[in-house]
Design a protein around this motif. Structure first.
Motif, PDB file in Angstrom:
ATOM      1  N   GLU A   1      61.813 -10.888 -35.038  1.00  0.00           N
ATOM      2  CA  GLU A   1      62.777  -9.854 -34.342  1.00  0.00           C
ATOM      3  C   GLU A   1      62.704  -9.039 -34.461  1.00  0.00           C
ATOM      4  O   GLU A   1      62.395  -7.679 -33.214  1.00  0.00           O
ATOM      5  CB  GLU A   1      63.931 -10.074 -34.437  1.00  0.00           C
ATOM      6  CG  GLU A   1      64.916  -9.579 -33.644  1.00  0.00           C
ATOM      7  CD  GLU A   1      66.345  -9.778 -33.500  1.00  0.00           C
ATOM      8  OE1 GLU A   1      67.465  -9.578 -33.293  1.00  0.00           O
ATOM      9  OE2 GLU A   1      67.162 -11.191 -35.104  1.00  0.00           O
ATOM     10  N   LEU A   2      62.314  -8.138 -35.873  1.00  0.00           N
ATOM     11  CA  LEU A   2      62.181  -6.783 -36.231  1.00  0.00           C
ATOM     12  C   LEU A   2      60.943  -6.143 -35.386  1.00  0.00           C
ATOM     13  O   LEU A   2      60.689  -4.865 -34.865  1.00  0.00           O
ATOM     14  CB  LEU A   2      61.645  -6.605 -37.649  1.00  0.00           C
ATOM     15  CG  LEU A   2      61.481  -4.963 -37.985  1.00  0.00           C
ATOM     16  CD1 LEU A   2      62.411  -4.079 -37.648  1.00  0.00           C
ATOM     17  CD2 LEU A   2      61.680  -5.186 -39.745  1.00  0.00           C
ATOM     18  N   ILE A   3      59.387  -7.220 -35.665  1.00  0.00           N
ATOM     19  CA  ILE A   3      58.542  -6.099 -34.735  1.00  0.00           C
ATOM     20  C   ILE A   3      58.709  -7.078 -33.455  1.00  0.00           C
ATOM     21  O   ILE A   3      58.237  -5.982 -32.893  1.00  0.00           O
ATOM     22  CB  ILE A   3      57.515  -7.549 -35.144  1.00  0.00           C
ATOM     23  CG1 ILE A   3      57.313  -7.536 -36.357  1.00  0.00           C
ATOM     24  CG2 ILE A   3      56.100  -7.703 -34.815  1.00  0.00           C
ATOM     25  CD1 ILE A   3      56.638  -6.084 -37.593  1.00  0.00           C
ATOM     26  N   ALA A   4      59.224  -7.650 -32.995  1.00  0.00           N
ATOM     27  CA  ALA A   4      59.449  -7.711 -30.933  1.00  0.00           C
ATOM     28  C   ALA A   4      60.334  -6.437 -30.814  1.00  0.00           C
ATOM     29  O   ALA A   4      60.046  -6.039 -30.368  1.00  0.00           O
ATOM     30  CB  ALA A   4      60.095  -8.753 -31.080  1.00  0.00           C
ATOM     31  N   THR A   5      60.877  -6.245 -31.817  1.00  0.00           N
ATOM     32  CA  THR A   5      61.835  -4.981 -31.652  1.00  0.00           C
ATOM     33  C   THR A   5      61.141  -3.395 -31.658  1.00  0.00           C
ATOM     34  O   THR A   5      60.801  -2.565 -30.594  1.00  0.00           O
ATOM     35  CB  THR A   5      63.377  -4.522 -32.001  1.00  0.00           C
ATOM     36  OG1 THR A   5      64.224  -6.144 -32.307  1.00  0.00           O
ATOM     37  CG2 THR A   5      64.326  -3.520 -31.775  1.00  0.00           C
ATOM     38  N   LEU A   6      60.629  -3.464 -32.115  1.00  0.00           N
ATOM     39  CA  LEU A   6      59.670  -1.984 -32.428  1.00  0.00           C
ATOM     40  C   LEU A   6      58.094  -1.813 -31.906  1.00  0.00           C
ATOM     41  O   LEU A   6      58.563  -0.696 -31.281  1.00  0.00           O
ATOM     42  CB  LEU A   6      58.884  -2.157 -34.177  1.00  0.00           C
ATOM     43  CG  LEU A   6      60.174  -1.822 -34.942  1.00  0.00           C
ATOM     44  CD1 LEU A   6      59.922  -1.521 -37.238  1.00  0.00           C
ATOM     45  CD2 LEU A   6      60.723  -0.312 -34.882  1.00  0.00           C
TER      46      LEU A   6
ATOM     47  N   PHE B   1      58.401   1.533 -29.181  1.00  0.00           N
ATOM     48  CA  PHE B   1      57.280   2.403 -29.021  1.00  0.00           C
ATOM     49  C   PHE B   1      56.525   2.053 -28.593  1.00  0.00           C
ATOM     50  O   PHE B   1      55.350   2.333 -28.369  1.00  0.00           O
ATOM     51  CB  PHE B   1      56.503   2.095 -30.974  1.00  0.00           C
ATOM     52  CG  PHE B   1      57.658   2.380 -31.350  1.00  0.00           C
ATOM     53  CD1 PHE B   1      57.381   3.889 -32.035  1.00  0.00           C
ATOM     54  CD2 PHE B   1      57.594   1.255 -32.660  1.00  0.00           C
ATOM     55  CE1 PHE B   1      58.389   5.101 -32.932  1.00  0.00           C
ATOM     56  CE2 PHE B   1      58.467   2.146 -33.587  1.00  0.00           C
ATOM     57  CZ  PHE B   1      58.635   3.885 -33.830  1.00  0.00           C
ATOM     58  N   GLY B   2      56.414   0.795 -27.229  1.00  0.00           N
ATOM     59  CA  GLY B   2      55.479   0.524 -26.584  1.00  0.00           C
ATOM     60  C   GLY B   2      54.002   0.273 -26.817  1.00  0.00           C
ATOM     61  O   GLY B   2      53.225  -0.136 -26.046  1.00  0.00           O
ATOM     62  N   ILE B   3      53.857  -0.315 -27.617  1.00  0.00           N
ATOM     63  CA  ILE B   3      52.642  -0.999 -28.241  1.00  0.00           C
ATOM     64  C   ILE B   3      52.943  -2.662 -28.670  1.00  0.00           C
ATOM     65  O   ILE B   3      54.022  -2.939 -28.824  1.00  0.00           O
ATOM     66  CB  ILE B   3      52.603  -0.063 -29.870  1.00  0.00           C
ATOM     67  CG1 ILE B   3      54.031  -1.006 -30.665  1.00  0.00           C
ATOM     68  CG2 ILE B   3      51.944   0.903 -29.377  1.00  0.00           C
ATOM     69  CD1 ILE B   3      53.250   0.062 -32.453  1.00  0.00           C
TER      70      ILE B   3
ATOM     71  N   LEU C   1      51.283  -5.190 -31.195  1.00  0.00           N
ATOM     72  CA  LEU C   1      50.038  -5.368 -32.413  1.00  0.00           C
ATOM     73  C   LEU C   1      49.632  -6.444 -32.476  1.00  0.00           C
ATOM     74  O   LEU C   1      48.428  -5.873 -33.711  1.00  0.00           O
ATOM     75  CB  LEU C   1      51.109  -6.008 -33.985  1.00  0.00           C
ATOM     76  CG  LEU C   1      52.289  -4.542 -34.771  1.00  0.00           C
ATOM     77  CD1 LEU C   1      53.148  -4.468 -35.785  1.00  0.00           C
ATOM     78  CD2 LEU C   1      51.516  -3.273 -35.156  1.00  0.00           C
ATOM     79  N   GLY C   2      49.637  -7.172 -32.064  1.00  0.00           N
ATOM     80  CA  GLY C   2      48.836  -8.338 -31.927  1.00  0.00           C
ATOM     81  C   GLY C   2      47.060  -7.964 -30.964  1.00  0.00           C
ATOM     82  O   GLY C   2      45.876  -8.216 -31.267  1.00  0.00           O
ATOM     83  N   ASP C   3      47.633  -6.380 -30.251  1.00  0.00           N
ATOM     84  CA  ASP C   3      46.104  -5.968 -29.945  1.00  0.00           C
ATOM     85  C   ASP C   3      45.404  -4.455 -30.626  1.00  0.00           C
ATOM     86  O   ASP C   3      44.052  -3.591 -30.306  1.00  0.00           O
ATOM     87  CB  ASP C   3      46.651  -4.512 -28.689  1.00  0.00           C
ATOM     88  CG  ASP C   3      46.882  -5.250 -27.773  1.00  0.00           C
ATOM     89  OD1 ASP C   3      46.449  -7.220 -27.384  1.00  0.00           O
ATOM     90  OD2 ASP C   3      47.672  -5.276 -27.104  1.00  0.00           O
ATOM     91  N   THR C   4      45.994  -5.438 -32.293  1.00  0.00           N
ATOM     92  CA  THR C   4      45.561  -4.303 -32.860  1.00  0.00           C
ATOM     93  C   THR C   4      44.599  -5.063 -34.160  1.00  0.00           C
ATOM     94  O   THR C   4      44.849  -6.256 -34.345  1.00  0.00           O
ATOM     95  CB  THR C   4      46.463  -2.613 -33.563  1.00  0.00           C
ATOM     96  OG1 THR C   4      47.129  -3.475 -34.184  1.00  0.00           O
ATOM     97  CG2 THR C   4      47.359  -1.564 -33.013  1.00  0.00           C
ATOM     98  N   SER C   5      43.831  -4.400 -35.254  1.00  0.00           N
ATOM     99  CA  SER C   5      43.696  -4.939 -36.181  1.00  0.00           C
ATOM    100  C   SER C   5      44.534  -5.355 -37.301  1.00  0.00           C
ATOM    101  O   SER C   5      44.638  -5.640 -38.683  1.00  0.00           O
ATOM    102  CB  SER C   5      42.650  -4.217 -37.346  1.00  0.00           C
ATOM    103  OG  SER C   5      42.979  -2.731 -37.380  1.00  0.00           O
ATOM    104  N   ILE C   6      46.099  -4.418 -37.116  1.00  0.00           N
ATOM    105  CA  ILE C   6      46.992  -4.808 -38.256  1.00  0.00           C
ATOM    106  C   ILE C   6      47.614  -6.165 -37.737  1.00  0.00           C
ATOM    107  O   ILE C   6      47.600  -6.762 -37.408  1.00  0.00           O
ATOM    108  CB  ILE C   6      48.316  -3.789 -37.776  1.00  0.00           C
ATOM    109  CG1 ILE C   6      47.841  -2.820 -38.057  1.00  0.00           C
ATOM    110  CG2 ILE C   6      49.146  -4.060 -38.691  1.00  0.00           C
ATOM    111  CD1 ILE C   6      48.556  -1.830 -37.222  1.00  0.00           C
TER     112      ILE C   6
ATOM    113  N   ALA D   1      49.748   2.494 -34.757  1.00  0.00           N
ATOM    114  CA  ALA D   1      49.187   1.570 -33.543  1.00  0.00           C
ATOM    115  C   ALA D   1      50.111   2.733 -32.414  1.00  0.00           C
ATOM    116  O   ALA D   1      49.357   2.966 -30.936  1.00  0.00           O
ATOM    117  CB  ALA D   1      50.424   0.262 -33.515  1.00  0.00           C
ATOM    118  N   LEU D   2      49.970   3.910 -32.671  1.00  0.00           N
ATOM    119  CA  LEU D   2      50.939   5.094 -31.917  1.00  0.00           C
ATOM    120  C   LEU D   2      49.832   5.841 -31.654  1.00  0.00           C
ATOM    121  O   LEU D   2      48.373   6.191 -31.697  1.00  0.00           O
ATOM    122  CB  LEU D   2      51.918   5.079 -32.394  1.00  0.00           C
ATOM    123  CG  LEU D   2      53.162   5.417 -32.125  1.00  0.00           C
ATOM    124  CD1 LEU D   2      54.137   5.840 -32.994  1.00  0.00           C
ATOM    125  CD2 LEU D   2      53.295   4.898 -31.347  1.00  0.00           C
TER     126      LEU D   2
END
Length: 89
Positions: A52-57, A61-63, A65-70, A88-89
């Motif tokens: 929930e934390l990741i989804a909220t963030l 932030f309009g990002i 994380l699945g689209d990054t190397s993180i 990611a910003l």
């Protein structure tokens, strides 16, 4: 980066209001789940709260994380989450 830390801390408090009520300190060193080092602050989120934390963030932030190397599995502390969102910003 302070703004990102503030946003992460506020998102954690929104998910776990008891942390604000207990005045738990949320710092970059706070472990999200549990702390291997007994001296490290620990938030004790469960896996659903962490998602929930990741989804909220991601939404805030309009990002995505699945689209990054993180890798979400590597996010163990509040500082890790702050750094991931900042990168990611």
């Amino acid at each position: 980066m302070t703004d990102v830390l503030d946003a992460v801390a506020q998102a954690i408090i929104n998910i776990r209001p008891d942390l604000a009520e207990s005045r738990a300190e949320i710092t970059r060193d706070s472990a999200i789940f549990y702390a291997a080092d007994p001296g490290r602050p620990m938030l004790g989120l469960d896996s659903m709260e962490a998602l929930e934390l990741i989804a909220t963030l991601e939404e805030e932030f309009g990002i995505q994380l699945g689209d990054t190397s993180i890798r979400i599995v590597d996010l163990r502390t509040v500082g890790d989450v702050v750094d991931a969102m900042s990168a990611a910003l």
